[in-house]
Design a protein around this motif. Structure first.
Motif, PDB file in Angstrom:
ATOM      1  N   HIS A  89       0.844  -1.187   0.000  1.00 32.49           N
ATOM      2  CA  HIS A  89       0.000   0.000   0.000  1.00 32.49           C
ATOM      3  C   HIS A  89       0.884   1.243   0.000  1.00 32.49           C
ATOM      4  O   HIS A  89       1.840   1.318   0.760  1.00 32.49           O
ATOM      5  N   HIS A  91       0.983   4.431   1.231  1.00 38.65           N
ATOM      6  CA  HIS A  91       0.262   5.179   2.267  1.00 38.65           C
ATOM      7  C   HIS A  91       0.330   6.682   1.991  1.00 38.65           C
ATOM      8  O   HIS A  91       1.401   7.267   1.989  1.00 38.65           O
ATOM      9  N   TRP A 127       4.718   6.857   2.690  1.00 41.17           N
ATOM     10  CA  TRP A 127       5.450   5.604   2.924  1.00 41.17           C
ATOM     11  C   TRP A 127       4.711   4.429   2.338  1.00 41.17           C
ATOM     12  O   TRP A 127       3.592   4.578   1.839  1.00 41.17           O
ATOM     13  N   HIS A 129       3.886   0.066   2.826  1.00 40.96           N
ATOM     14  CA  HIS A 129       3.917  -1.098   3.724  1.00 40.96           C
ATOM     15  C   HIS A 129       2.837  -2.079   3.290  1.00 40.96           C
ATOM     16  O   HIS A 129       1.915  -1.711   2.572  1.00 40.96           O
ATOM     17  N   HIS A 131      -0.478  -4.646   3.445  1.00 41.28           N
ATOM     18  CA  HIS A 131      -1.828  -4.331   3.918  1.00 41.28           C
ATOM     19  C   HIS A 131      -2.777  -5.508   3.756  1.00 41.28           C
ATOM     20  O   HIS A 131      -3.940  -5.337   3.402  1.00 41.28           O
ATOM     21  N   HIS A 402      -6.899   6.596  10.117  1.00 42.52           N
ATOM     22  CA  HIS A 402      -6.275   6.794   8.799  1.00 42.52           C
ATOM     23  C   HIS A 402      -7.273   6.452   7.710  1.00 42.52           C
ATOM     24  O   HIS A 402      -8.034   5.500   7.839  1.00 42.52           O
ATOM     25  N   HIS A 404      -7.604   5.990   3.301  1.00 44.83           N
ATOM     26  CA  HIS A 404      -6.917   5.895   2.010  1.00 44.83           C
ATOM     27  C   HIS A 404      -7.566   6.864   1.016  1.00 44.83           C
ATOM     28  O   HIS A 404      -8.609   7.438   1.285  1.00 44.83           O
ATOM     29  N   HIS A 456      -9.063   3.000   8.666  1.00 46.00           N
ATOM     30  CA  HIS A 456      -8.785   2.137   9.816  1.00 46.00           C
ATOM     31  C   HIS A 456      -7.989   2.859  10.876  1.00 46.00           C
ATOM     32  O   HIS A 456      -7.443   3.940  10.643  1.00 46.00           O
ATOM     33  N   HIS A 458      -4.610   3.128  12.752  1.00 46.37           N
ATOM     34  CA  HIS A 458      -3.256   2.747  12.328  1.00 46.37           C
ATOM     35  C   HIS A 458      -2.438   2.111  13.445  1.00 46.37           C
ATOM     36  O   HIS A 458      -1.240   1.871  13.291  1.00 46.37           O
TER      37      HIS A 458
HETATM   38 CU1  C2O Z   1      -0.555   2.957   6.372  1.00 45.64          CU
HETATM   39 CU2  C2O Z   1      -4.156   1.578   5.391  1.00 45.64          CU
HETATM   40  O1  C2O Z   1      -2.345   2.224   5.882  1.00 45.64           O
END
Ligand code: C2O
Ligand code: CU
Ligand code: CU
Length: 570
Positions: A89, A91, A127, A129, A131, A402, A404, A456, A458
């Motif tokens: 993902h 971010h 960044w 990472h 998911h 957080h 998206h 969500h 984080h």
């Molecule tokens: Cu850093 Cu849904 O994430």
């Protein structure tokens, strides 16, 4: 056993016998094609057994810093060599949901995922990472994460430090719990090992001039109250998703998991001196992870990291001579920030942070009392609408929210507008226990009713435990009631097919599990598809499959259908 752990953790945090190590500065990758290979690896953090990790490319832990330029198209190739399903993902990046790398776009073992997208974000620090639902904590904590720096022409005109690794420094902060065999406990709350860019006990030289730190809190659950030795003032210049209108002088910046800040630190005239980037965690109230340890009822896992509730050093800075052509002044202004006016919002959504009981401290936590359901879309949001989301934290602990796709602006916390250092574009906001926070955001550019975006907490464990929801952005021309009658439930054409099968399926549910099996019963393809209840239509590309017979399985909440497919020989 618990007592032993405590002693070990205490000894580590207070021990001065570990050598200080030079801060690792992750190498960069840039250009229009970015290749990432995710693999299993190991590093030595503490003496004794090596610590098993995940890394990208040549990194034993973490991954390269990606430098992307706004308005360019980048082609990403992410190869999965970890022997387990993953995803990546981006971010903070504003990309289509199919390029976003959430749980609906898994990368199967040995597969390569190749999204391609235009970089639309403003210059800031982002960044990447993994998911995958219920695996994010494990994979991200083992080290699968890296920084993204977006550059743009507006930022390029400002007199800011931007020599990567020289006066523009990546600072990825994590806290880890290692077990007695030196292995990372991804969900460990006794996280007393601090890592910066993967370096334990780090120091770095910095020149005696204005330097820029790009700080990312990549910890699983810990909040940091960043500051410098002796309350030395610094300047916040950027929040998560962009520069502020002007540098804000301060002595503290709180970053919760997932949050970023860019700060300027003026080291002019300090050649030869030493100072520390610190966390003033003693100032956190109870309930903010990293503050004083909450008393746990008997039988609960310990949460008493030796870092809780105290001020501690994170990164030692040895100030050295200035570089040639140093930046020596703090700009008086930066960029024009235009928050969305409150009056433009068409909807307010109330999202209560809940738990089974108010006394729950370690979860699971929920949004509006319901746990994440891969098969349920929580919100259908019309394209181009501006919305206010109002978070009401009814739990005893602080949660970093957080989302998206979009960035937001904080409207208020308990009715009070945000401080100037938090008034920029953001994608994570910390909502303290008992707090009400309102944010405003606009859902532009990417309508797609089949792939949802996530929102969500984080704190990675909370996310994996179900404190997550999903939304789709709908083209505002489409009605919701597009169910047509009288057709077969499932049709696939052409069949046999050379390159792709087109699938049409009628369903009352808004999610569908799609699986393809080969003739030996091996699963060759599996994904969730989301839709407004009604009709699904999607292609399955078969280019990379050997010719032969396949079985397609479609499953929604109420029924299961399968059909035999043939990949034609050329
Ligand atoms: Cu850093 Cu849904 O994430
Ligand atoms: Cu994200
Ligand atoms: Cu949470």
């Amino acid at each position: 056993m618990r007592k032993l752990l405590l002693i070990v953790a205490f000894a580590i945090a207070n021990c001065t016998s570990y050598a200080q190590l030079p801060l690792a500065i992750p190498d960069t990758l840039t250009g229009t094609t970015i290749n990432l290979i995710m693999h299993k690896d190991s590093i030595s953090i503490l003496p004794g057994k090596k610590t098993q990790t995940l890394g990208y490319n040549s990194f034993h832990y973490l991954g390269p810093t990606l430098i992307l330029n706004r308005n360019t198209v980048v082609n990403m190739n992410v190869q999965n060599n970890i022997g387990d399903t993953t995803s990546v993902h981006w971010h903070g990046l504003h990309v289509a949901p199919t390029n976003d790398g959430g749980p609906h776009t898994p990368i199967l073992p040995l597969a390569t995922w190749s999204p391609s997208f235009k970089v639309m974000n403003n210059a800031a620090t982002y960044w990447y990472h993994p998911h995958i639902h219920m695996k994010t904590t494990e994979q991200a904590m083992l080290g699968a994460a890296g920084l993204i720096i977006v550059r743009d022409s507006t930022e390029a005109l400002l007199n800011l430090p931007r020599r990567y690794g020289v006066d523009d420094i990546p600072v990825i902060v994590q806290s880890q719990q290692l077990d007695t065999l030196n292995q990372i406990d991804p969900r460990g709350m006794v996280d007393s090992i601090l890592l910066v860019n993967g370096t334990f006990n780090p120091y770095t030289p910095l020149p005696a001039q204005v330097v820029r730190l790009r700080i990312l809190n990549a910890a699983g659950e810990r909040n940091f109250n960043f500051g410098f030795t002796g309350n030395k003032p610094f300047y916040v210049i950027a929040n998560d998703d962009g520069l502020l209108s002007a540098p804000v002088s301060t002595t503290r910046i709180v970053l919760s998991p997932g949050e970023r800040a860019e700060v300027l630190l003026d080291l002019t005239g300090m050649n030869g001196q030493t100072l520390y980037l610190m966390s003033y965690a003693s100032e956190f109230p109870m309930g903010v992870q990293g503050g004083p340890t909450m008393p746990m009822p008997p039988g609960f896992p310990p949460m008493n990291s030796s870092l809780n509730g105290i001020d501690f050093n994170i990164l030692k800075i040895n100030v050295g001579p200035p570089t040639i052509s140093p930046v020596t002044t703090i700009p008086s202004s930066l960029v024009t920030v235009t928050p969305y006016p409150e009056g433009t919002a068409s909807t307010t959504r109330n999202i209560h942070f809940t738990a089974d009981s108010f006394l729950v401290m370690d979860g699971p936590f929920y949004f509006n009392d319901s746990s994440f359901d891969m098969m349920h879309v929580n919100y259908h949001i019309p394209l181009n609408s501006t919305e206010i989301w109002r978070f009401v934290n009814e739990t005893m602990v602080a949660h970093p929210f957080h989302i998206h796709d979009v960035h937001f602006f904080i409207l208020d916390r308990n009715g009070i507008p945000p401080a100037p250092k938090e008034s920029g574009a953001k994608d994570v906001v910390l909502v303290g226990p008992g707090d009400t926070v309102r944010v405003i955001m606009k859902f532009e550019d990417f309508a797609d009713t089949t792939t949802p975006y996530m929102y969500h907490c984080h704190i990675l464990m909370h996310e994996d435990d179900g404190m997550m929801g999903q939304f789709v952005v709908t083209p505002n021309t489409t009605g919701i009631n597009n169910v047509t009658g009288g057709e077969d439930l499932l049709t696939v054409y052409p069949n046999p097919a050379l390159e792709a099968w087109n699938v049409r399926y009628q369903s009352k549910d808004d999610a569908l599990l799609v699986e393809l099996y080969n003739v030996t019963g091996q699963k060759v393809f599996s994904e969730y598809r989301m839709h407004i209840p009604g009709q699904y239509a999607f292609p399955i590309t078969n280019k990379s499959l050997p010719d032969g017979v396949y079985m397609l399985l479609l499953q929604d909440k109420s029924s299961r259908h399968s059909v035999r497919l043939i990949k034609q020989a050329h």
